[in-house]
Enzyme design. Structure first.
Site, mmCIF file in Angstrom:
data_model
loop_
_atom_site.group_PDB
_atom_site.id
_atom_site.type_symbol
_atom_site.label_atom_id
_atom_site.label_comp_id
_atom_site.label_asym_id
_atom_site.label_seq_id
_atom_site.Cartn_x
_atom_site.Cartn_y
_atom_site.Cartn_z
ATOM 1 N N ARG A 1 32.595 -16.325 15.492
ATOM 2 C CA ARG A 1 33.669 -17.158 14.934
ATOM 3 C C ARG A 1 33.707 -17.107 13.402
ATOM 4 O O ARG A 1 34.768 -17.301 12.810
ATOM 5 C CB ARG A 1 33.510 -18.599 15.400
ATOM 6 C CG ARG A 1 33.897 -18.752 16.840
ATOM 7 C CD ARG A 1 33.867 -20.166 17.292
ATOM 8 N NE ARG A 1 34.653 -20.284 18.518
ATOM 9 C CZ ARG A 1 34.838 -21.401 19.174
ATOM 10 N NH1 ARG A 1 34.312 -22.509 18.746
ATOM 11 N NH2 ARG A 1 35.575 -21.414 20.269
ATOM 12 N N LYS B 1 36.618 -23.616 39.479
ATOM 13 C CA LYS B 1 37.522 -24.379 40.349
ATOM 14 C C LYS B 1 38.988 -24.027 40.166
ATOM 15 O O LYS B 1 39.425 -23.674 39.071
ATOM 16 C CB LYS B 1 37.359 -25.864 40.043
ATOM 17 C CG LYS B 1 36.020 -26.411 40.448
ATOM 18 C CD LYS B 1 36.005 -27.884 40.151
ATOM 19 C CE LYS B 1 34.714 -28.526 40.609
ATOM 20 N NZ LYS B 1 34.642 -29.907 40.152
ATOM 21 N N GLY C 1 39.306 -23.245 25.482
ATOM 22 C CA GLY C 1 40.328 -24.197 25.928
ATOM 23 C C GLY C 1 41.702 -23.837 25.388
ATOM 24 O O GLY C 1 42.706 -23.889 26.111
HETATM 25 P P1 AMP Z 1 35.250 -21.824 34.408
HETATM 26 O O1 AMP Z 1 34.683 -22.686 33.312
HETATM 27 O O2 AMP Z 1 36.159 -22.539 35.336
HETATM 28 O O3 AMP Z 1 35.786 -20.512 33.900
HETATM 29 O O4 AMP Z 1 34.009 -21.471 35.341
HETATM 30 C C1 AMP Z 1 32.936 -20.695 34.933
HETATM 31 C C2 AMP Z 1 31.813 -20.981 35.882
HETATM 32 O O5 AMP Z 1 32.209 -20.649 37.198
HETATM 33 C C3 AMP Z 1 30.572 -20.159 35.604
HETATM 34 O O6 AMP Z 1 29.587 -21.011 35.107
HETATM 35 C C4 AMP Z 1 30.200 -19.593 36.977
HETATM 36 O O7 AMP Z 1 28.836 -19.761 37.284
HETATM 37 C C5 AMP Z 1 31.041 -20.432 37.927
HETATM 38 N N1 AMP Z 1 31.343 -19.722 39.169
HETATM 39 C C6 AMP Z 1 31.858 -18.505 39.328
HETATM 40 N N2 AMP Z 1 31.914 -18.150 40.631
HETATM 41 C C7 AMP Z 1 31.401 -19.188 41.331
HETATM 42 C C8 AMP Z 1 31.171 -19.423 42.715
HETATM 43 N N3 AMP Z 1 31.476 -18.513 43.642
HETATM 44 N N4 AMP Z 1 30.643 -20.603 43.065
HETATM 45 C C9 AMP Z 1 30.326 -21.529 42.143
HETATM 46 N N5 AMP Z 1 30.508 -21.368 40.810
HETATM 47 C C10 AMP Z 1 31.045 -20.204 40.413
#
Ligand code: AMP
Length: 397
Positions: free
Chosen positions: A35, A197, A373
């Site tokens: 950054r 999610k 974000g």
């Molecule tokens: P996000 O912040 O929504 O982009 O999510 C990133 C996180 O999703 C990472 O820390 C991953 O470990 C988690 N992640 C990816 N695939 C899976 C999965 N199949 N089950 C649970 N967590 C996951």
């Protein structure tokens, strides 16, 4: 919206808002200075034009109180090394001493003011605080893309009180890639959305599905879609309340002729741990007690094939729990597929860029966003408060 190269900076006090929210270890060493490096083009340009450069930034979450461990002093040191010139460090971002230091600046000087978030007024978008900051500037430059989805005094209220304002070169790049490429993509345009999610990415899915030629879903969120299609997903991450939404997204894709890709196999494990027993199964044979933690090898082939004719690829979110080696292969494989493609490749989102850096392929990605974000909100098609403020101010001046 104006950018820095459209404004005369000679001899002027140029107040630059950067996002120096860098990771620090326990000894306050900067563990990743991406950054800081990303702001060098703006600083060097201002210096070459004969400006006095005054930098403001936040770091961490001091919650309106002075916390020495969140001082920007280590940033001043690193910046000084990168610029190969002295960077003065102010003891605060407002007050008599700071004003005196600014008064004494000559063209070519650089000063970094202390963490804005030591003052609660910053996050309250307070007008009086913004006025004080604005009083240091002949020209205000916002290059803090990582903070652009927040309406704070130093990036929103301040634009009402400065004479001239513009975006910096980083802001320009982020907007050009994340907004420009999405609005007018070279086609075929493929979006890859992963992460934990559906709820965190739903708005991005809804916005992008109308724009892409292909949508690829991986990560934890894929299991809500698979369950919506009637598959047993065991103890995989599922948001049951979003099953109707997942169905809606897939129906929209069908109606629009967008190709929609879900995993066809996955790596399942008893637990989300490095020691857990794992197996690779086709999605129609998922075990009712285990959890899906990565995409499988057949899915890697399928997704790679789907990317082969892409001209624009936007990627946000890992394909599995990449923090644990046993579940990181899907994400790494996809990094390689994207790096080797002939497309304009844009990676956004904190976790995804960590995965790209880890594979050593970052040089082969066209653009890696510096804002997690903020980049997601641009992909959601939202108006970011700081960008809207710059547009308003740029139109008036
Ligand atoms: P996000 O912040 O929504 O982009 O999510 C990133 C996180 O999703 C990472 O820390 C991953 O470990 C988690 N992640 C990816 N695939 C899976 C999965 N199949 N089950 C649970 N967590 C996951």
């Amino acid at each position: 919206m104006k950018y820095i190269d459209q404004i005369d900076l000679k001899g002027k006090r140029v107040l630059c808002r950067f996002d120096y929210n860098v990771p620090l270890d326990a000894l306050q060493n900067i563990t990743d200075d991406t950054r800081i490096r990303a702001t060098l083009p703006t600083i060097n340009y201002a210096l070459d034009e004969g400006a006095k450069v005054i930098i403001i930034s936040h770091l961490g979450r001091p919650k309106g109180k002075r916390k020495e461990e969140l001082s920007l002093a280590p940033v001043a040191k690193r910046l000084s090394r990168l610029l190969k010139k002295e960077v003065k460090m102010a003891p605060d971002c407002v007050g008599d001493e700071v004003e005196e230091m600014i008064r004494r600046l000559v063209p070519g000087d650089v000063i970094l003011l202390e963490n804005l978030r030591f003052h609660p007024e910053e996050e309250k978008n307070d007008d009086e605080f913004a006025k004080k900051l604005a009083s240091y500037a002949d020209v205000y430059i916002d290059d803090a893309f990582g903070n652009a989805h927040r309406a704070h005094a130093s990036n929103v209220a301040i634009t009402k009180y400065v004479k001239e304002c513009a975006g910096g070169f980083l802001m320009k790049k982020e907007i050009n890639y994340l907004k420009g490429c999405v609005e007018k993509p070279a086609r075929p345009f493929v979006a890859i959305i992963g992460g934990s999610k559906v709820s965190g990415k739903l708005e991005a899915l809804v916005n992008l599905i109308k724009k892409v030629d292909k949508m690829i879903i991986g990560g934890g969120m894929a299991f809500t879609f698979l369950k919506a299609l009637g598959f047993e997903v065991g103890r995989s991450l599922v948001e049951d309340d979003l099953i109707p939404k997942a169905k809606e997204v897939m129906e929209t894709a069908k109606a629009l002729g967008v190709k929609f890709y879900l995993p066809v196999d996955c790596v399942m494990a008893e637990d989300m741990s490095a020691e857990a027993e794992t197996k690779i199964v086709p999605v129609q044979e998922m075990n009712s007690h285990w959890m899906g933690l990565d995409i499988g090898p057949a899915t890697i082939t399928l997704f790679t094939e789907a990317l082969s004719n892409a001209k624009t690829i936007v990627w946000n979110g890992p394909m599995g729990v990449f923090e644990i080696d046993a579940f990181s292969r899907g994400t790494s494989a996809l990094v390689h597929s994207i790096a080797n493609s002939y497309a304009i490749t844009i990676v956004g989102g904190g976790d995804t860029d960590v995965a790209v850096h880890r594979t050593g392929e970052s040089d082969k990605i066209t653009y890696i966003s510096t804002g997690g974000g903020a980049s997601l909100e641009l992909l959601e098609g939202k108006e970011l408060p700081a960008i809207a403020a710059l547009e308003r101010c740029g139109a008036e001046t």
